[in-house]
Design a protein around this motif. Structure first.
Motif, mmCIF file in Angstrom:
data_model
loop_
_atom_site.group_PDB
_atom_site.id
_atom_site.type_symbol
_atom_site.label_atom_id
_atom_site.label_comp_id
_atom_site.label_asym_id
_atom_site.label_seq_id
_atom_site.Cartn_x
_atom_site.Cartn_y
_atom_site.Cartn_z
ATOM 1 N N CYS A 175 -4.353 -0.643 0.159
ATOM 2 C CA CYS A 175 -4.987 -1.698 0.952
ATOM 3 C C CYS A 175 -6.440 -1.326 1.263
ATOM 4 O O CYS A 175 -6.838 -0.167 1.133
ATOM 5 N N CYS B 257 -6.888 1.524 3.872
ATOM 6 C CA CYS B 257 -6.670 2.890 3.377
ATOM 7 C C CYS B 257 -7.769 3.310 2.397
ATOM 8 O O CYS B 257 -8.135 4.483 2.351
ATOM 9 N N CYS C 264 0.841 -1.194 0.000
ATOM 10 C CA CYS C 264 0.000 0.000 0.000
ATOM 11 C C CYS C 264 0.885 1.256 0.000
ATOM 12 O O CYS C 264 1.833 1.347 0.791
ATOM 13 N N PHE D 229 0.184 4.092 1.040
ATOM 14 C CA PHE D 229 -0.050 4.921 2.232
ATOM 15 C C PHE D 229 0.540 4.314 3.505
ATOM 16 O O PHE D 229 1.188 5.004 4.275
ATOM 17 N N CYS D 230 0.298 3.006 3.730
ATOM 18 C CA CYS D 230 0.717 2.421 5.012
ATOM 19 C C CYS D 230 1.731 1.295 4.861
ATOM 20 O O CYS D 230 2.183 0.738 5.856
ATOM 21 N N THR E 180 1.473 -1.782 3.930
ATOM 22 C CA THR E 180 1.104 -3.164 4.216
ATOM 23 C C THR E 180 0.888 -3.890 2.886
ATOM 24 O O THR E 180 0.571 -3.267 1.872
#
Ligand SMILES: [Zn+2]
Length: 86
Positions: free
Chosen positions: A71, A74, A54, A56-57, A59
């Protein structure tokens, strides 16, 4: 997305140097494979891995939109933000 203001010219072989500070911030080392993704907004260079992460994060995710991995968590957060802006 962060606009760096850094401008580089393409050489006669089509090569572009990624500035050292950008490589360092993205943990890109000499010899690392980079994936070139053509998006509606331009070209995206992404460290190539067999698994997608992802944006953004970071994962692991299998969801991809225009070559960008996001993900479900998000996506849900983005959906809530979009509702708040209306
Ligand atoms: Zn995420």
């Amino acid at each position: 997305m962060t606009i760096t203001g850094i401008v580089r010219r393409v050489d006669d072989l089509g090569r572009v140097v990624i500035p050292k500070e950008i490589r360092r911030a993205n943990k890109i080392k000499e010899g690392d494979p980079l994936e070139i993704i053509h998006t509606t907004e331009g070209i995206l260079l992404k460290k190539y891995t067999e698994h997608n992460y992802c944006v953004f994060c970071n994962t692991s995710t299998e969801i991809e939109l225009d070559g960008i991995s996001v993900c479900t968590h998000c996506i849900s957060r983005l959906g809530k933000l979009m509702k708040e802006e209306k």
